[in-house]
Design an enzyme around this catalytic site. Structure first.
Site, mmCIF file in Angstrom:
data_model
loop_
_atom_site.group_PDB
_atom_site.id
_atom_site.type_symbol
_atom_site.label_atom_id
_atom_site.label_comp_id
_atom_site.label_asym_id
_atom_site.label_seq_id
_atom_site.Cartn_x
_atom_site.Cartn_y
_atom_site.Cartn_z
ATOM 1 N N ARG A 13 0.836 -1.212 0.000
ATOM 2 C CA ARG A 13 0.000 0.000 0.000
ATOM 3 C C ARG A 13 0.870 1.262 0.000
ATOM 4 N NH1 ARG A 13 -0.519 4.644 2.734
ATOM 5 N NH2 ARG A 13 -0.050 3.517 4.658
ATOM 6 N N HIS A 207 9.040 7.221 7.992
ATOM 7 C CA HIS A 207 9.617 7.326 6.646
ATOM 8 C C HIS A 207 11.090 7.718 6.814
ATOM 9 C CE1 HIS A 207 6.080 6.769 3.973
ATOM 10 N NE2 HIS A 207 5.442 6.964 5.116
ATOM 11 N N CYS A 238 4.148 9.322 0.102
ATOM 12 C CA CYS A 238 2.739 9.721 0.068
ATOM 13 C C CYS A 238 2.581 10.770 -1.026
ATOM 14 C CB CYS A 238 2.320 10.298 1.422
ATOM 15 S SG CYS A 238 0.662 11.006 1.400
HETATM 16 P P1 HMG Z 1 -13.421 14.123 -1.925
HETATM 17 O O1 HMG Z 1 -13.244 14.580 -3.347
HETATM 18 O O2 HMG Z 1 -13.492 15.156 -0.851
HETATM 19 O O3 HMG Z 1 -14.683 13.145 -1.778
HETATM 20 O O4 HMG Z 1 -12.264 13.096 -1.596
HETATM 21 P P2 HMG Z 1 -16.192 13.326 -2.083
HETATM 22 O O5 HMG Z 1 -16.918 12.588 -1.026
HETATM 23 O O6 HMG Z 1 -16.545 14.773 -2.320
HETATM 24 O O7 HMG Z 1 -16.372 12.536 -3.481
HETATM 25 C C1 HMG Z 1 -15.764 12.981 -4.674
HETATM 26 C C2 HMG Z 1 -15.618 11.796 -5.627
HETATM 27 O O8 HMG Z 1 -14.767 10.807 -5.065
HETATM 28 C C3 HMG Z 1 -16.944 11.094 -5.924
HETATM 29 O O9 HMG Z 1 -16.829 10.542 -7.237
HETATM 30 C C4 HMG Z 1 -16.930 9.961 -4.939
HETATM 31 O O10 HMG Z 1 -17.725 8.871 -5.340
HETATM 32 C C5 HMG Z 1 -15.477 9.551 -4.937
HETATM 33 P P3 HMG Z 1 -17.398 11.316 -8.532
HETATM 34 O O11 HMG Z 1 -18.865 11.513 -8.227
HETATM 35 O O12 HMG Z 1 -16.624 12.621 -8.606
HETATM 36 O O13 HMG Z 1 -17.088 10.373 -9.652
HETATM 37 N N1 HMG Z 1 -15.072 8.923 -3.693
HETATM 38 C C6 HMG Z 1 -14.457 7.724 -3.627
HETATM 39 N N2 HMG Z 1 -14.076 6.849 -4.576
HETATM 40 C C7 HMG Z 1 -13.477 5.707 -4.159
HETATM 41 N N3 HMG Z 1 -13.256 5.415 -2.866
HETATM 42 C C8 HMG Z 1 -13.625 6.254 -1.892
HETATM 43 C C9 HMG Z 1 -14.267 7.472 -2.263
HETATM 44 N N4 HMG Z 1 -14.730 8.522 -1.563
HETATM 45 C C10 HMG Z 1 -15.227 9.381 -2.433
HETATM 46 N N5 HMG Z 1 -13.389 5.959 -0.620
HETATM 47 C C11 HMG Z 1 -11.211 11.312 -0.412
HETATM 48 C C12 HMG Z 1 -12.115 12.518 -0.309
HETATM 49 C C13 HMG Z 1 -10.785 10.933 0.981
HETATM 50 C C14 HMG Z 1 -11.950 10.176 -1.079
HETATM 51 C C15 HMG Z 1 -9.983 11.694 -1.276
HETATM 52 O O14 HMG Z 1 -9.422 12.855 -0.732
HETATM 53 C C16 HMG Z 1 -8.957 10.623 -1.368
HETATM 54 O O15 HMG Z 1 -9.195 9.550 -1.894
HETATM 55 N N6 HMG Z 1 -7.721 10.909 -0.922
HETATM 56 C C17 HMG Z 1 -6.624 9.966 -1.028
HETATM 57 C C18 HMG Z 1 -5.879 9.915 0.246
HETATM 58 C C19 HMG Z 1 -4.782 8.886 0.192
HETATM 59 O O16 HMG Z 1 -4.998 7.752 -0.174
HETATM 60 N N7 HMG Z 1 -3.547 9.319 0.606
HETATM 61 C C20 HMG Z 1 -2.463 8.421 0.735
HETATM 62 C C21 HMG Z 1 -2.620 7.504 1.923
HETATM 63 S S1 HMG Z 1 -2.329 8.304 3.486
HETATM 64 C C22 HMG Z 1 -0.625 8.086 3.765
HETATM 65 O O17 HMG Z 1 0.072 7.657 2.881
HETATM 66 C C23 HMG Z 1 -0.062 8.356 5.122
HETATM 67 C C24 HMG Z 1 0.184 7.069 5.925
HETATM 68 O O18 HMG Z 1 1.061 6.192 5.249
HETATM 69 C C25 HMG Z 1 0.774 7.414 7.294
HETATM 70 C C26 HMG Z 1 1.975 8.354 7.203
HETATM 71 O O19 HMG Z 1 2.939 8.074 6.507
HETATM 72 O O20 HMG Z 1 1.867 9.382 7.885
HETATM 73 C C27 HMG Z 1 -1.135 6.330 6.169
HETATM 74 MG MG MG Z 2 3.236 6.415 5.260
#
Ligand code: HMG
Ligand code: MG
Length: 304
Positions: A13, A207, A238
């Site tokens: 992931r 990281h 990220c």
């Molecule tokens: P948004 O645009 O605010 O969501 O995104 P929304 O509710 O307004 O919906 C907009 C569109 O997204 C809609 O589709 C929804 O259906 C779709 P449209 O009508 O435009 O076609 N949607 C989704 N589709 C699939 N799966 C979902 C989903 N939710 C809404 N769950 C959202 C909000 C959170 C979805 C967006 O900001 C997002 O996906 N962000 C990605 C965040 C991410 O994955 N970041 C990387 C992981 S975190 C990380 O790496 C840190 C970590 O490792 C720890 C560290 O290192 O600190 C964990």
């Molecule tokens: Mg991370």
């Protein structure tokens, strides 16, 4: 008996989410299965997030449907909201993870929500999961610094950790998302957080941008933390944390832990093989010092 440390392998992931080239479902599935065969009991398998935001994770449903799940192994997936949770449930995810941040700017960039809004989105996920018997892990990003705000107050970290724990997360992973923290800062951060939740509910997620990840794991160990996230070959980053490098490499962490008298249950030689294999598949040099040391013919692999 030696002290046990659990490794949460996040390579499939965190390791792959920022990869520019498309990684096939077959490669991701093979990666997860190889990691489990090497002894890892928790392998984060994907993310049910917007495919527009993180294209590489769009195949998470196909990956979850395909992996040959082993008893006693958990395969967590990220679920930022109910839509993600429903996707994860449709493929029988056993564990989901909500992911928040200690910094407002990062929260908005990463999940398009303020910290408060994010906690409101996580609440129904934790409630549904509880009703379904699904475990929920919590992440807090930017615990040692934010790419947009710089320093992050320990009180802000503790507040989000406490909120996730109160919601029912069984474990809170503390993310040095951009890999800027040092051992001293890690120690202070763990102490602050262990003041609001039990230390055995904490995990470290470091990281390695400044090469401090192993030192930070050791500092957290000394504070009593016994769960660490890492990624094979040090893959990762990220998309919303510019400049951040990969996670602590699992091989390096296992080498350090086993050599320091801790038991991980993970086979280092098998990890090195996986690291070489995935690096080859992605067309890059392994990001683990242990793998480079073990695989260099000219260097003795014997421990002194
Ligand atoms: P948004 O645009 O605010 O969501 O995104 P929304 O509710 O307004 O919906 C907009 C569109 O997204 C809609 O589709 C929804 O259906 C779709 P449209 O009508 O435009 O076609 N949607 C989704 N589709 C699939 N799966 C979902 C989903 N939710 C809404 N769950 C959202 C909000 C959170 C979805 C967006 O900001 C997002 O996906 N962000 C990605 C965040 C991410 O994955 N970041 C990387 C992981 S975190 C990380 O790496 C840190 C970590 O490792 C720890 C560290 O290192 O600190 C964990
Ligand atoms: Mg991370």
């Amino acid at each position: 008996m030696s002290d046990h440390v659990s490794i949460v392998e996040v390579g499939p992931r965190d390791g792959l989410q920022n990869e520019a080239q498309t990684v096939s479902v077959e490669t991701k599935t093979a990666l997860i299965e190889k990691l489990v065969a090497a002894g890892l009991k928790t392998v984060e398998a994907g993310a049910f997030v917007s495919p527009k935001w993180v294209p590489q994770m769009a195949s998470s449903d196909a990956v979850l449907a395909r992996i040959d799940r082993r008893q006693g192994v958990s395969y967590p997936v990220l679920t930022p909201n109910m839509k993600g949770y429903e996707g994860a449930r449709a493929v029988q995810a056993d564990t989901v993870a909500v992911f928040g941040a200690a910094s407002e700017s990062f929260s908005r960039k990463n999940i398009n929500a303020s910290i408060e809004e994010s906690l409101e989105r996580f609440r129904p996920v934790t409630e549904a999961a509880k009703a379904d018997g699904v475990r929920v892990r919590g992440y807090v990003s930017c615990v040692l610094g934010c790419p947009y705000e710089g320093k992050v107050a320990l009180a802000d970290v503790a507040r989000v950790v406490e909120a996730l724990y109160a919601m029912g997360c069984y474990e809170i992973s503390l993310g040095d998302t951009i890999g800027v923290g040092t051992a001293r800062e890690t120690r202070a951060m763990i102490r602050a957080v262990a003041g609001v939740v039990p230390v055995d509910a904490l995990a470290g997620h470091f990281h390695d941008t400044y090469g401090q990840a192993v030192a930070n794991v050791y500092a957290a160990l000394e504070e009593g933390v016994r769960v660490f996230d890492s990624s094979v070959s040090g893959l990762g980053g990220c998309p919303y944390a510019p400049g951040a490098s990969g996670n602590a490499a699992t091989e390096d962490i296992v080498y350090m832990l086993e050599g320091s008298g801790f038991d991980t249950g993970v086979d280092l030689d098998a990890l090195v093989e996986i690291s070489l294999w995935i690096s080859g598949a992605l067309g890059r040099r392994p990001g683990s010092k242990a793998t480079l040391a073990r695989s260099a013919r000219s260097i003795s692999t014997a421990r002194p």
